[in-house]
Motif scaffolding. Structure first.
Motif, PDB file in Angstrom:
ATOM      1  N   CYS A 344       0.845  -1.193   0.000  1.00 24.93           N
ATOM      2  CA  CYS A 344       0.000   0.000   0.000  1.00 24.93           C
ATOM      3  C   CYS A 344       0.887   1.252   0.000  1.00 24.93           C
ATOM      4  CB  CYS A 344      -0.894  -0.034   1.237  1.00 24.93           C
ATOM      5  SG  CYS A 344      -1.650   1.533   1.619  1.00 24.93           S
ATOM      6  N   SER A 346       0.333   4.098   1.102  1.00 28.09           N
ATOM      7  CA  SER A 346       0.207   4.916   2.314  1.00 28.09           C
ATOM      8  C   SER A 346       0.828   4.253   3.534  1.00 28.09           C
ATOM      9  CB  SER A 346      -1.260   5.219   2.607  1.00 28.09           C
ATOM     10  OG  SER A 346      -1.799   5.988   1.553  1.00 28.09           O
ATOM     11  N   CYS A 347       0.537   2.953   3.745  1.00 25.43           N
ATOM     12  CA  CYS A 347       1.012   2.326   4.992  1.00 25.43           C
ATOM     13  C   CYS A 347       2.044   1.232   4.765  1.00 25.43           C
ATOM     14  CB  CYS A 347      -0.169   1.780   5.796  1.00 25.43           C
ATOM     15  SG  CYS A 347      -0.907   0.303   5.077  1.00 25.43           S
ATOM     16  N   GLY A 362      -4.949   4.472  -0.622  1.00 25.92           N
ATOM     17  CA  GLY A 362      -4.830   3.745   0.643  1.00 25.92           C
ATOM     18  C   GLY A 362      -5.398   2.343   0.491  1.00 25.92           C
ATOM     19  N   CYS A 363      -5.238   1.536   1.540  1.00 25.97           N
ATOM     20  CA  CYS A 363      -5.708   0.141   1.457  1.00 25.97           C
ATOM     21  C   CYS A 363      -6.817  -0.109   2.479  1.00 25.97           C
ATOM     22  CB  CYS A 363      -4.554  -0.820   1.700  1.00 25.97           C
ATOM     23  SG  CYS A 363      -3.984  -0.830   3.402  1.00 25.97           S
ATOM     24  N   CYS A 366      -5.711   1.031   6.019  1.00 27.78           N
ATOM     25  CA  CYS A 366      -5.503   2.431   6.392  1.00 27.78           C
ATOM     26  C   CYS A 366      -6.521   3.366   5.749  1.00 27.78           C
ATOM     27  CB  CYS A 366      -4.089   2.874   6.049  1.00 27.78           C
ATOM     28  SG  CYS A 366      -3.774   2.934   4.270  1.00 27.78           S
TER      29      CYS A 366
HETATM   30 ZN   LIG Z   1      -2.546   1.068   3.658  1.00 27.80          ZN
END
Ligand SMILES: [Zn+2]
Length: 367
Positions: A344, A346-347, A362-363, A366
């Motif tokens: 991901c 983002s995270c 995002g996934c 998150c």
């Molecule tokens: Zn994520």
């Protein structure tokens, strides 16, 4: 071939409680035994009733002090030909075979052949769904070969009915866990002998390190499975303890009733008090036996190690939504033509679903 006289059967099957059906042997076990014996230089021939007649290799002749042996696989056979080995998972003979296999593991060098195409045309779409975003075209980088190590082990589980399962574990050359699966070989890989594009030979110490690392992985993974086994086994153990308890409490009740009738006023003599006490002691002893028979214990025997040359490549693909363009990259297992779930943006967690999140992506963890 002179198996005329028969001896009483020995081995694990004889120790199994007669209250339970003897399980059929898994066919992989037979395959493993045959494969290992032939690989060690012995000759295996089929004999009557599904037995094997084995002409042993020099090394095994010295080890087991015999020229040849008869292997019996049928757990239902009431008697064995003289000198035959009952070769069940967990039987005495089965363990002797595994001990010999563990001392001299097969060490093979193999190459996993590249799958065509190396990655699916729709790229990450095959492993990661998107919402409010679209995948651009996928681009597969050049294929290179990396070293991987597979460890082939037989796991014996003691506790109630002994059971045995072959497992194979795959790790990176650095010893990181990649995958594991039940069976004798790495699943879903077409192979050939030899190491493609890898020429440096690992040292004896390196191989020993791999074995130690594999052992740690297997201990951890099997510890998790042992919790499952424990649940299944404890149910059977508790049932057996319950039956035992019902039997002894009614015996003790009868004994006490008899005592009451005889003495009339509950005035018990020492001797008769002793009968109930010895029944209680016998009950405790039998219950301890049941508990120890069902106690769980796992043994791991690694019998084979393979070094692999494994094709991998980097897959790149863009995720788009209006003005947002995010580049996603992850390795592909080219031997299976299968990308890993992308991280991901983002995270950093492996994602099975990516969604639009503010001005980025995002996934499910998150977003
Ligand atoms: Zn994520």
């Amino acid at each position: 071939m002179t198996p005329v006289r028969t001896t009483k059967r020995n081995g694990a099957a004889a120790n199994l409680s007669s209250a339970h059906a003897v399980p059929a042997l898994p066919p992989e076990w037979r395959r493993f035994v045959g494969h290992w014996l032939e690989d060690s230089g012995s000759t295996v021939k089929s004999a009557a009733r599904g037995d094997w007649e084995v002409e042993l290799s020099e090394v095994l002749r010295r080890r087991w002090r015999r020229q040849r042996m008869r292997l019996v696989f049928d757990p239902q056979r009431p008697t064995l030909p003289r000198g035959a080995w009952f070769t069940a998972p967990g039987s005495g003979a089965g363990r002797r075979l595994l001990d010999a296999a563990t001392e001299r593991p097969e060490f093979a060098c193999r190459t996993a052949l590249a799958h065509v195409p190396g990655a699916p045309e729709n790229g990450f779409e095959s492993v990661c769904r998107v919402r409010g975003l679209t995948w651009g075209p996928a681009r597969l980088g050049p294929v290179h070969y990396e070293r991987r190590i597979s460890i082939h082990a037989v796991v014996t589980r003691w506790g109630g009915l002994p059971w045995q399962e072959p497992w194979v574990l795959l790790m990176s050359a650095a010893g990181a866990f990649l995958e594991w699966a039940p069976g004798l070989d790495v699943p879903d890989a077409r192979t050939r002998d030899g190491l493609y594009q890898i020429s440096d030979a690992p040292s004896r110490e390196q191989r020993a390190r791999w074995m130690a690392l594999a052992r740690a992985h297997l201990d951890r993974l099997l510890g998790e499975r042992e919790a499952e086994w424990d649940r299944a086994v404890s149910r059977q153990r508790d049932e057996e303890l319950k039956r035992l308890g019902a039997f002894f409490s009614s015996r003790i009740e009868e004994e006490e009733e008899r005592l009451r009738r005889r003495t009339g006023n509950g005035d018990e003599s020492d001797l008769e008090q002793g009968d109930a006490t010895s029944l209680k002691l016998e009950w405790e002893r039998r219950a301890a036996e049941v508990r120890s028979r069902w106690a769980l214990r796992t043994e791991i025997r690694a019998w084979g190690v393979a070094e692999w040359s494994w094709p991998v490549a980097q897959l790149t693909q863009e995720l788009r939504s209006g003005a947002v363009h995010v580049r996603i990259e992850a390795p592909v297992d080219v031997a299976r033509g299968k990308p890993a779930p992308p991280a991901c943006p983002s995270c950093g967690m492996p994602a099975e679903l990516l969604v639009r999140a503010r001005r980025s992506v995002g996934c499910e963890h998150c977003g």
